[in-house]
Write a protein that holds these residues in place. Structure first.
Motif, PDB file in Angstrom:
ATOM      1  N   ASP A   1     101.942 105.854 -26.645  1.00  7.59           N
ATOM      2  CA  ASP A   1     100.837 106.519 -25.866  1.00  7.59           C
ATOM      3  C   ASP A   1     100.078 105.372 -25.294  1.00  7.59           C
ATOM      4  OD1 ASP A   1     101.027 108.870 -27.030  1.00  7.59           O
ATOM      5  OD2 ASP A   1     100.233 108.352 -28.867  1.00  7.59           O
ATOM      6  N   ASP A   2     100.046 103.997 -25.627  1.00  4.17           N
ATOM      7  CA  ASP A   2      99.319 103.013 -25.018  1.00  4.17           C
ATOM      8  C   ASP A   2     100.094 102.822 -23.776  1.00  4.17           C
ATOM      9  OD1 ASP A   2      97.646 103.156 -27.231  1.00  4.17           O
ATOM     10  OD2 ASP A   2      98.449 101.116 -28.181  1.00  4.17           O
ATOM     11  N   PHE A   3     101.203 102.663 -23.597  1.00  3.33           N
ATOM     12  CA  PHE A   3     101.977 102.352 -22.735  1.00  3.33           C
ATOM     13  C   PHE A   3     101.655 103.259 -21.479  1.00  3.33           C
ATOM     14  CE2 PHE A   3     106.084 103.029 -20.024  1.00  3.33           C
ATOM     15  CZ  PHE A   3     105.890 101.749 -19.338  1.00  3.33           C
ATOM     16  N   LEU A   4     101.781 104.586 -21.924  1.00  6.78           N
ATOM     17  CA  LEU A   4     101.570 105.879 -20.989  1.00  6.78           C
ATOM     18  C   LEU A   4     100.003 105.509 -20.540  1.00  6.78           C
ATOM     19  CD1 LEU A   4     103.182 108.865 -22.565  1.00  6.78           C
ATOM     20  CD2 LEU A   4     103.824 107.513 -20.464  1.00  6.78           C
ATOM     21  N   SER A   5      99.198 105.224 -21.402  1.00  5.73           N
ATOM     22  CA  SER A   5      97.545 105.098 -20.763  1.00  5.73           C
ATOM     23  C   SER A   5      97.449 104.190 -19.827  1.00  5.73           C
ATOM     24  CB  SER A   5      96.844 104.753 -21.795  1.00  5.73           C
ATOM     25  OG  SER A   5      97.021 105.896 -23.109  1.00  5.73           O
ATOM     26  N   ALA A   6      98.406 102.773 -20.064  1.00  2.43           N
ATOM     27  CA  ALA A   6      98.223 101.728 -19.250  1.00  2.43           C
ATOM     28  C   ALA A   6      98.832 102.227 -17.805  1.00  2.43           C
ATOM     29  CB  ALA A   6      99.134 100.511 -19.608  1.00  2.43           C
TER      30      ALA A   6
END
Ligand code: AKG
Ligand code: FE2
Length: 371
Positions: free
Chosen positions: A172-177
């Protein structure tokens, strides 16, 4: 670049230990750790062993349903954000990669086309990954994984530089970045990862071309070719990252069908005949050295010996040292090299042993199929 495989008994032990450990004292407070441990068994050990991958995936789903079902996955954003529509012209290539019509038969592919790269423009434009289940949708990419999943990510724009490293990161954090609104300053690249094994729902969004099952013999200029050593003799990897991620020029020992799904990516290619002029890394070499090396000889660092020190995305007008540092590259490789910018739906064929380098022109998602 193709990674080596490690001993399968240790991978089995790692996988089984991860399963047992994630179930021991499982409760709400340990559920995220348990999922991360099971994901590492897939990523590091390949979830080897009879039925282990299915077991791990169903355990992850059960843990998500039991403890994390209230977590929202609905944040929606589109990954692709075009910065410019012009295809960049590379100073380091002299030809376009030929765009052809699909081969009329598998025989044509195996007998005459398998020796040189080609491009099938728009080959995959009707794939679900581009239409019904667009991989440009972060909500969709979150939904196929569910909460608390981790993925391996490269940090840094180029794996030849000192500040480059690999780490596990929350999906999720990777996609947000990657989202256009992100303030992330780090260049994060999910590279050469079997994302379709980890998130199997993605498999229904691609259509594996039958060419990968044609068992082609070695190409004329790469007699040492052997298919990948797994049961299917096929390795599928995902490549997802922001504008500016670069895979430096390197060779892999496999045939490759490479499909662009989201965003545009510039590809540079050169034949195995230019090996001697590619200035590949050799074990123990000072990265700034300009000594020419033969990548096939005395290299003890397999991970870098098929990687070039030349930045093929350089512009000699801006970097006036590149011609003097790598003269043979400019004299012998550039006249042979070819390039193209891939658009969503384009499929590129690369024979084994060909040098290839990629640069994302915008947020980009691609799939490679080594066979
Ligand atoms: O997309 C990239 O960055 C590199 C792809 C690659 O090296 C491959 O498919 O073998
Ligand atoms: Fe590669």
């Amino acid at each position: 670049m193709a990674k080596g495989t490690s001993g399968s008994c240790w991978n089995r032990l790692y996988t089984d230990a991860a399963i047992i450990r994630s179930l021991a004292s499982l409760d709400a407070s340990t559920s995220r750790d348990a999922i991360a441990r099971l994901d590492r068994a897939i990523i590091i050990a390949g979830a080897v062993g009879q039925g282990r991958l299915d077991l791990i995936l169903s355990l992850i789903r059960r843990i998500q349903t039991e403890f994390l079902s209230s977590e929202s996955l609905l944040t929606e954003s589109r990954l692709s954000s075009a910065h410019c529509s012009l295809s960049p012209h590379l100073q380091t290539s002299s030809h376009d990669i030929p765009a052809i019509d699909p081969p009329s038969s598998f025989m044509t592919f195996v007998q005459s086309l398998r020796n040189r790269p080609f491009l099938l423009r728009k080959y995959a434009t009707s794939w679900p990954a581009i239409n019904e289940h667009p991989w440009s949708s972060t909500a969709y990419l979150r939904s196929v994984a569910g909460p608390a999943r981790i993925v391996p990510v490269e940090v840094g724009a180029d794996y030849r530089t000192d500040d480059w490293m690999q780490e596990f990161m929350d999906w999720d954090d990777f996609l947000s970045a990657l989202e256009p609104t992100s303030h992330s300053t780090k260049v994060l690249y999910l590279a050469q990862h079997n994302l379709l094994m980890q998130f199997p729902d993605l498999n229904k969004d691609i259509v594996i071309p039958d060419y990968v099952y044609t068992c082609p013999p070695p190409p004329e200029d790469y007699p040492q070719y052997k298919p990948p050593g797994n049961d299917e003799q096929l390795v599928i990897n995902g490549w997802l990252g922001p504008r500016g991620t670069i895979s430096p020029a390197h060779t892999d020992p496999y045939y490759n069908f490479y499909v662009q799904i989201v965003g545009r990516k510039t590809v540079w290619l050169a034949p195995p005949s230019v090996n001697e002029s590619m200035y590949a890394f050799v074990d123990g070499m000072d990265p700034n050295s300009t000594t020419k090396s033969n990548p096939a000889s005395n290299a003890t660092s397999p991970s870098m010996s098929n990687t070039s020190r030349v930045d093929v995305f350089t512009n000699p007008q801006e970097d006036d040292t590149t011609r003097s540092r790598f003269p043979e590259f400019w004299d012998y490789v550039v006249p042979e090299a070819m390039s193209a910018t891939l658009e969503p739906g384009d499929m590129l064929f690369i024979p084994p042993g060909w040098w290839h380098a990629m640069r994302a022109e915008e947020t980009s998602f691609s799939v490679s199929m080594w066979f």
